[in-house]
Scaffold this motif. Structure first.
Motif, short mmCIF file in Angstrom:
data_model
loop_
_atom_site.label_atom_id
_atom_site.label_comp_id
_atom_site.label_asym_id
_atom_site.label_seq_id
_atom_site.Cartn_x
_atom_site.Cartn_y
_atom_site.Cartn_z
N ARG A 79 0.86 -1.18 0.00
CA ARG A 79 0.00 0.00 0.00
C ARG A 79 0.90 1.23 0.00
NH1 ARG A 79 -3.41 1.98 4.42
NH2 ARG A 79 -2.63 0.21 5.62
N ILE A 80 0.91 1.96 -1.09
CA ILE A 80 1.84 3.08 -1.26
C ILE A 80 1.25 4.35 -0.64
CG2 ILE A 80 3.02 4.54 -2.94
CD1 ILE A 80 3.06 2.12 -4.82
N LEU A 81 2.04 4.99 0.22
CA LEU A 81 1.67 6.26 0.84
C LEU A 81 2.60 7.34 0.28
CD1 LEU A 81 1.39 5.03 4.55
CD2 LEU A 81 -0.44 5.17 2.85
N PRO A 82 2.17 8.12 -0.71
CA PRO A 82 3.06 9.11 -1.33
C PRO A 82 3.34 10.30 -0.41
CG PRO A 82 0.87 9.23 -2.29
CD PRO A 82 0.85 8.07 -1.35
N VAL A 83 4.62 10.63 -0.27
CA VAL A 83 5.05 11.75 0.55
C VAL A 83 5.60 12.84 -0.37
CG1 VAL A 83 6.62 12.52 2.37
CG2 VAL A 83 5.65 10.21 2.45
N PRO A 84 4.99 14.03 -0.41
CA PRO A 84 5.52 15.09 -1.28
C PRO A 84 6.98 15.40 -0.97
CG PRO A 84 3.35 15.68 -0.42
CD PRO A 84 3.79 14.44 0.31
#
Length: 481
Positions: A238-243
């Motif tokens: 489950r990918i959690l994108p971090v700016p």
């Protein structure tokens, strides 16, 4: 026949034509599509155009790729149109007004990470390719590499290195060389903490397969390396994108993820981040490590571009001393893509688990090339070669930046390292398809986001973006959009 005067790209025309034949059963279930080269010959297009068209059919679920056999029509191919949106919300994507985002999504034919990777092997033409992720071969040509290999292939050495498996963790002489090299960037890793791999991508895969299970949440910087999103997604994470910001990852977003999802891992490119060129600041690095300790997650630091960066650049692994961090790097970008040598340096408590994962996948890695690389490092050849490439890249970057700005592009970040993060002002998925018809490969901005929103950004390779002829074609095609 396909036509270059159509408003639709050659890739789109070919994909639509094959899709129609599949849906009308002119190509029945189980039928084999022509090989890439044969289809390119029949249609009078480049092999890359065929690869991109086949990738679209794969994305639509109309065909399947069978290993070393080609592409086949699926037994239960869906009949609906496969060109769908990528989940932008009502407010649009990437900060664009909703109406513009919807219009872009309706007209775009998305590229994907596999298309970009395949382009490394199926170039659309002999022209310089701004979307490529590597240096041109002539930049890496050397006399010391053949010398290193010859030293390892005399009769006695060849017998020793070829007729038995090497050490599972990697050749000890190379691990000693790497340990000493890491001292120069203040990463404390003994040879026993190092495991060699089949390239840096393999090292990242070993870490993921060791520390994660399907469904686990993983924080990944965004924009980020297209292949990393695709690889983690394929593993079921489950990918959690971090700016990613100029000073480092968005710490507020990371803190919120930690509270809500308890992530197991954070994947970061601290130095010369791909695609922005940003480098981590000490203050941001300390706060990231504080979060990792508070919320009990590991950090894998991908330092693929270390050879292009100053030694004093801030690295999480140096500040942390390889406690919660795992350091990953390789040599494909700077020295020898086909030697496929990478490595990871890990906390002592994790080393054996990581080694076990390597053993299950590859047993060992190629000792002959590892020993040759060790010689290149110890003799100072790699260091001097890297210095020459950095000087050449500085000049190329200056020329590419001037050309890009002269043709109406702006840079979203200060140009640094190998890549530039460029705003074109138009949908770069559509731009990519049309530039392919002209023989040029681009890397559209959507590839560098987990959910693939429409984007006006693209990544350029400074080493391959110095060609004025490319920018002239680029300007013409962009104006037509």
């Amino acid at each position: 026949m396909l036509t270059r005067t159509s408003t639709q790209s050659l890739t789109g025309q070919l994909a639509d034509r094959l899709a129609e034949r599949i849906r009308t059963r002119l190509l029945p279930p189980g039928a084999r599509l022509p090989s890439v080269r044969e289809c390119a010959r029949q249609q009078g297009v480049s092999p890359y155009t065929v690869v991109a068209a086949y990738d679209q059919l794969l994305a639509q679920g109309l065909v399947e790729a069978r290993r070393q056999r080609g592409f086949y029509v699926r037994d239960s191919a869906p009949v609906q149109d496969g060109r769908q949106g990528n989940g932008a919300d009502a407010n649009g994507a990437s900060g664009m007004p909703a109406a513009i985002a919807v219009q872009m999504m309706a007209s775009r034919v998305p590229a994907d990470a596999s298309s970009l990777i395949r382009s490394m092997f199926h170039r659309p033409s002999d022209k310089p390719q701004p979307g490529m992720g590597v240096f041109p071969p002539d930049w890496m040509a050397s006399t010391f590499m053949p010398t290193a290999v010859r030293r390892m292939t005399n009769t006695a050495a060849l017998q020793e290195l070829s007729l038995q498996y090497g050490e599972p963790a990697g050749d000890m002489s190379l691990r000693r060389s790497l340990s000493q090299k890491l001292v120069g960037i203040n990463v404390p890793a003994s040879p026993d903490q190092i495991v060699t791999t089949v390239g840096a991508t393999h090292a990242l895969d070993i870490v993921s397969r060791t520390l994660l299970r399907a469904g686990d949440p993983v924080m990944v910087e965004e924009p980020g390396w297209a292949l990393e999103f695709a690889r983690l997604e394929a593993l079921g994470m489950r990918i959690l994108p971090v700016p990613r910001r100029a000073d480092g990852p968005d710490l507020e977003v990371m803190a919120q993820y930690c509270k809500l999802h308890s992530p197991k891992l954070f994947v970061s490119v601290s130095v010369l981040h791909n695609p922005t060129g940003y480098s981590l600041t000490p203050g941001s690095a300390h706060r990231v490590l504080k979060l990792a300790n508070e919320h009990d997650f590991h950090i894998v630091e991908d330092d693929t571009y270390s050879h292009l960066a100053p030694e004093h650049a801030t690295r999480l692994s140096a500040l942390d001393g390889l406690q919660r961090t795992i350091y990953v790097s390789g040599f494909a970008k700077i020295l020898a893509p086909n030697w496929r040598i990478g490595f990871l340096a890990a906390p002592p408590a994790l080393k054996e688990r990581l080694l076990e994962t390597k053993l299950l996948a590859t047993l060992t890695s190629p000792t002959l090339f590892e020993r040759a690389l060790s010689w290149c490092i110890d003799q100072g050849q790699l260091r001097r070669h890297s210095e020459r490439v950095r000087i050449r890249l500085d000049g190329a970057r200056g020329r590419a930046v001037k050309l890009a700005m002269a043709h109406g592009c702006t840079f979203a970040s200060e140009p640094a390292g190998l890549f530039g993060w460029v705003d074109t002002g138009v949908d770069t998925d559509a731009l990519t398809q049309r530039m392919l018809d002209q023989g040029y490969l681009l890397a559209p901005g959507s590839l560098f986001h987990a959910r693939r929103p429409p984007s006006t950004m693209m990544r350029i390779n400074f080493a391959t973006s110095q060609d004025a002829a490319f920018w002239k074609v680029f300007s013409k095609v962009r104006s037509e959009l």
